[in-house]
Design a protein around this motif. Structure first.
Motif, PDB file in Angstrom:
ATOM      1  N   MET A 147       0.823  -1.202   0.000  1.00 53.16           N
ATOM      2  CA  MET A 147       0.000   0.000   0.000  1.00 53.16           C
ATOM      3  C   MET A 147       0.862   1.259   0.000  1.00 53.16           C
ATOM      4  SD  MET A 147      -3.175  -0.687  -0.183  1.00 53.16           S
ATOM      5  CE  MET A 147      -4.163  -2.163  -0.134  1.00 53.16           C
ATOM      6  N   GLN A 148       1.816   1.305  -0.902  1.00 49.26           N
ATOM      7  CA  GLN A 148       2.661   2.484  -0.995  1.00 49.26           C
ATOM      8  C   GLN A 148       2.027   3.576  -1.845  1.00 49.26           C
ATOM      9  OE1 GLN A 148       5.318   2.944   0.691  1.00 49.26           O
ATOM     10  NE2 GLN A 148       5.494   0.898   1.550  1.00 49.26           N
ATOM     11  N   ALA A 171      -0.901   5.562   0.702  1.00 51.16           N
ATOM     12  CA  ALA A 171      -1.363   5.236   2.054  1.00 51.16           C
ATOM     13  C   ALA A 171      -0.682   6.099   3.106  1.00 51.16           C
ATOM     14  CB  ALA A 171      -1.124   3.755   2.350  1.00 51.16           C
ATOM     15  N   TRP A 174      -4.163  -5.631   4.750  1.00 51.01           N
ATOM     16  CA  TRP A 174      -2.920  -5.233   4.086  1.00 51.01           C
ATOM     17  C   TRP A 174      -2.245  -6.414   3.391  1.00 51.01           C
ATOM     18  CZ3 TRP A 174      -3.455  -0.413   3.708  1.00 51.01           C
ATOM     19  CH2 TRP A 174      -3.817   0.410   4.768  1.00 51.01           C
ATOM     20  N   HIS A 175      -2.616  -7.615   3.802  1.00 45.81           N
ATOM     21  CA  HIS A 175      -2.002  -8.806   3.228  1.00 45.81           C
ATOM     22  C   HIS A 175      -2.660  -9.205   1.912  1.00 45.81           C
ATOM     23  CE1 HIS A 175       0.011 -12.687   3.118  1.00 45.81           C
ATOM     24  NE2 HIS A 175      -1.153 -13.293   3.043  1.00 45.81           N
ATOM     25  N   TRP A 199      -9.257   1.858   1.211  1.00 44.12           N
ATOM     26  CA  TRP A 199      -8.262   2.476   2.085  1.00 44.12           C
ATOM     27  C   TRP A 199      -8.057   3.946   1.763  1.00 44.12           C
ATOM     28  CZ3 TRP A 199      -4.049   4.785  -0.077  1.00 44.12           C
ATOM     29  CH2 TRP A 199      -3.707   4.405  -1.386  1.00 44.12           C
ATOM     30  N   HIS A 206       4.702  -8.328   5.567  1.00 42.81           N
ATOM     31  CA  HIS A 206       3.455  -7.921   6.217  1.00 42.81           C
ATOM     32  C   HIS A 206       3.733  -6.925   7.337  1.00 42.81           C
ATOM     33  CE1 HIS A 206      -0.611  -9.288   8.148  1.00 42.81           C
ATOM     34  NE2 HIS A 206      -0.705  -8.139   7.528  1.00 42.81           N
ATOM     35  N   GLU A 218       5.848  -4.655   7.466  1.00 46.16           N
ATOM     36  CA  GLU A 218       6.165  -3.316   6.964  1.00 46.16           C
ATOM     37  C   GLU A 218       4.989  -2.362   7.128  1.00 46.16           C
ATOM     38  OE1 GLU A 218       7.529  -3.442   2.978  1.00 46.16           O
ATOM     39  OE2 GLU A 218       9.327  -4.612   3.429  1.00 46.16           O
ATOM     40  N   HIS A 219       3.783  -2.895   7.089  1.00 47.48           N
ATOM     41  CA  HIS A 219       2.603  -2.038   7.226  1.00 47.48           C
ATOM     42  C   HIS A 219       2.421  -1.550   8.658  1.00 47.48           C
ATOM     43  CE1 HIS A 219       1.116  -2.791   3.168  1.00 47.48           C
ATOM     44  NE2 HIS A 219       1.438  -4.049   3.332  1.00 47.48           N
ATOM     45  N   ARG A 269       5.279   1.561  10.305  1.00 47.99           N
ATOM     46  CA  ARG A 269       5.173   2.955   9.893  1.00 47.99           C
ATOM     47  C   ARG A 269       4.875   3.809  11.117  1.00 47.99           C
ATOM     48  NH1 ARG A 269       1.105   1.624   4.873  1.00 47.99           N
ATOM     49  NH2 ARG A 269       2.662   0.830   3.425  1.00 47.99           N
ATOM     50  N   THR A 322      -3.654   3.285  11.154  1.00 44.94           N
ATOM     51  CA  THR A 322      -4.619   3.555  10.081  1.00 44.94           C
ATOM     52  C   THR A 322      -5.995   3.095  10.548  1.00 44.94           C
ATOM     53  OG1 THR A 322      -2.906   3.134   8.418  1.00 44.94           O
ATOM     54  CG2 THR A 322      -5.184   3.181   7.659  1.00 44.94           C
TER      55      THR A 322
END
Length: 455
Positions: free
Chosen positions: A1-2, A5, A166-167, A176, A218, A220-221, A224, A228
């Motif tokens: 989701m770059q 997001a 996110w997966h 999103w 996974h 990585e989300h 941040r 969210t």
């Protein structure tokens, strides 16, 4: 989701009322750390009472582990949960409900009662924080749906945090793009927080079945610098426009609300889709039954029978038909219009997948119903079908191809998920026009090969 997001707007400053209560709901240990770390760390900013409710221990995270039993994993995960919460300075209370991992949808009423009880014991305005009700995991969705239901009735703010979304979701998924973010406070170390859950972030051993549940990709989300949330404000009695493009209806309507929704629909009109008189509906039924690969089934299960029009047609092809629907009002009409037949027909009130009829079915019909389920609810429905069918059975899927507003899935998403569930099947008939119709023979034995599709 770059794809944007990180640039989502912030949760409005007025979202969490000063001096109220924040109730964080978690289906499993680590949900709260993955989805609501910033909020937990910032609770002091609003001078709020903070409560954390954990509904299961996540003891089935490694069902094939050769080194740990479910009870051992339960103890490990609860210790990790306590350790993770202890990293937050804010004083809080936590409560473990000890419901079975993987079965929370079956305890939806109890989950709602627990949330109501906590709200009754809280002071000031309440903010409910829960897993996303469309997250793709049945436990997450059960807790999220309960939060939305109670949030609406108690005029509370509901913040849903995605985890498994996110997966599986694609970057182009529009949902999103309307969500909100809550920035981390200074000093929050997400890596250290997630390190409190080594049973999920690291392999239990080098043996098969002990692999890490949360992969680096996974995670990585969740490292941040923000949480969210799907933001829904029920304080005025209606959802805030900031709930997003999917709209409040599309997020709260699924199997958990189907009974109430369709009872209302059938009270307004006894035959809301004119299935008895519509040329389209009549032709669709004729096409479906004329392409069944057998005329002598022993027991057909029809999921979502509505007023029983298709049920009557199916009766000519089976010794028994069990027809279920979530709407009591629809079933009243179905029973009233039932005609005398040699076939034994049973109309049952059941909300699939939470409730399931008894029986062993050699034909299962899912018609104009699958798109009312979330991904997790559909997955559980397929598991239920698999458990109640013999080694070879016929599966019939039929759904309108048009836009379905306020419900989770499309016809293609339903059919593709169903057909992918069983590795060995033969396509007996397929048609795509205004509706998609797939009739397949599923064989669970090892000597059956998938056949070419027949258009």
């Amino acid at each position: 989701m770059q794809a944007g997001a990180l640039d989502l707007p912030a949760v409005p400053e007025s979202t969490i009322a000063t001096g109220g209560t924040i109730i964080v709901l978690a289906a499993h240990p680590d949900d709260e750390a993955l989805g609501a770390a910033a909020l937990l760390a910032r609770a002091d900013e609003w001078s709020c009472q903070l409560k954390v409710l954990l509904f299961s221990a996540g003891e089935k995270s490694h069902p094939e582990s050769p080194t740990y039993t479910g009870d051992q994993l339960k103890s490990i995960r609860l210790e990790e949960f306590d350790r993770a919460l202890s990293t937050f300075d804010k004083a809080h209370s936590s409560r473990f409900l000890d419901l079975p991992d993987g079965q929370l949808p079956e305890y939806s009423s109890q989950i709602r009662d627990v949330i109501r009880h906590e709200i009754a014991r809280s002071h000031g305005p309440v903010t409910l924080v829960a897993p996303y009700s469309r997250d793709g995991h049945c436990d997450h969705e059960a807790v999220g749906a309960a939060a939305l239901d109670i949030g609406r009735s108690h005029h509370a703010v509901v913040l849903e945090y995605p985890i498994w979304f996110w997966h599986w979701a694609a970057p182009t998924d529009p949902r999103w793009q309307a969500w909100r973010i809550l920035a981390d406070p200074q000093g929050l170390d997400r890596n250290a927080l997630l390190a409190c859950y080594p049973s999920q972030t690291e392999a239990l051993s080098d043996q098969h079945g002990d692999e890490a549940i949360l992969t680096s990709a996974h995670l990585e989300h969740f490292i941040r610098s923000h949480d969210t949330f799907v933001f829904t404000d029920f304080r005025s009695g209606a959802a805030s426009p900031s709930s997003g493009q999917e709209g409040i209806g599309s997020r709260i309507n699924d199997a958990s609300t189907a009974s109430a929704v369709f009872d209302d629909v059938h009270r307004e009109r006894s035959d809301p889709w004119t299935v008895w008189d519509s040329e389209y509906e009549i032709a669709k039924r004729e096409t479906l039954v004329s392409h069944l690969p057998s005329t002598s089934f022993s027991h057909i299960l029809e999921i979502g029978c509505s007023v029983g029009a298709l049920t009557r047609e199916l009766a000519a092809y089976s010794v028994r038909v069990t027809a279920v629907d979530a709407s009591c009002e629809a079933l009243k009409t179905a029973k009233r219009l039932q005609t005398t037949t040699a076939t034994e027909i049973a109309f049952l009130h059941a909300t699939v997948p939470y409730e399931w009829p008894e029986g062993h079915f050699d034909c299962v019909v899912l018609s104009e119903t699958g798109f009312y389920l979330t991904r997790a609810q559909l997955q559980r429905t397929l598991e239920r079908i698999d458990e109640s069918t013999p080694s070879r059975f016929v599966l019939v899927l039929c759904h309108w191809k048009g836009d379905i507003e306020d419900w989770p899935l499309t016809a293609d998403e339903v059919h593709d998920a169903c057909l992918d569930y069983w590795p060995r099947l033969r396509t007996d008939f397929r048609s795509e026009a205004e509706y998609r119709l797939d009739i397949v023979t599923v064989d669970k034995t090892d000597d059956f090969l998938r056949a070419e599709a027949v258009e």
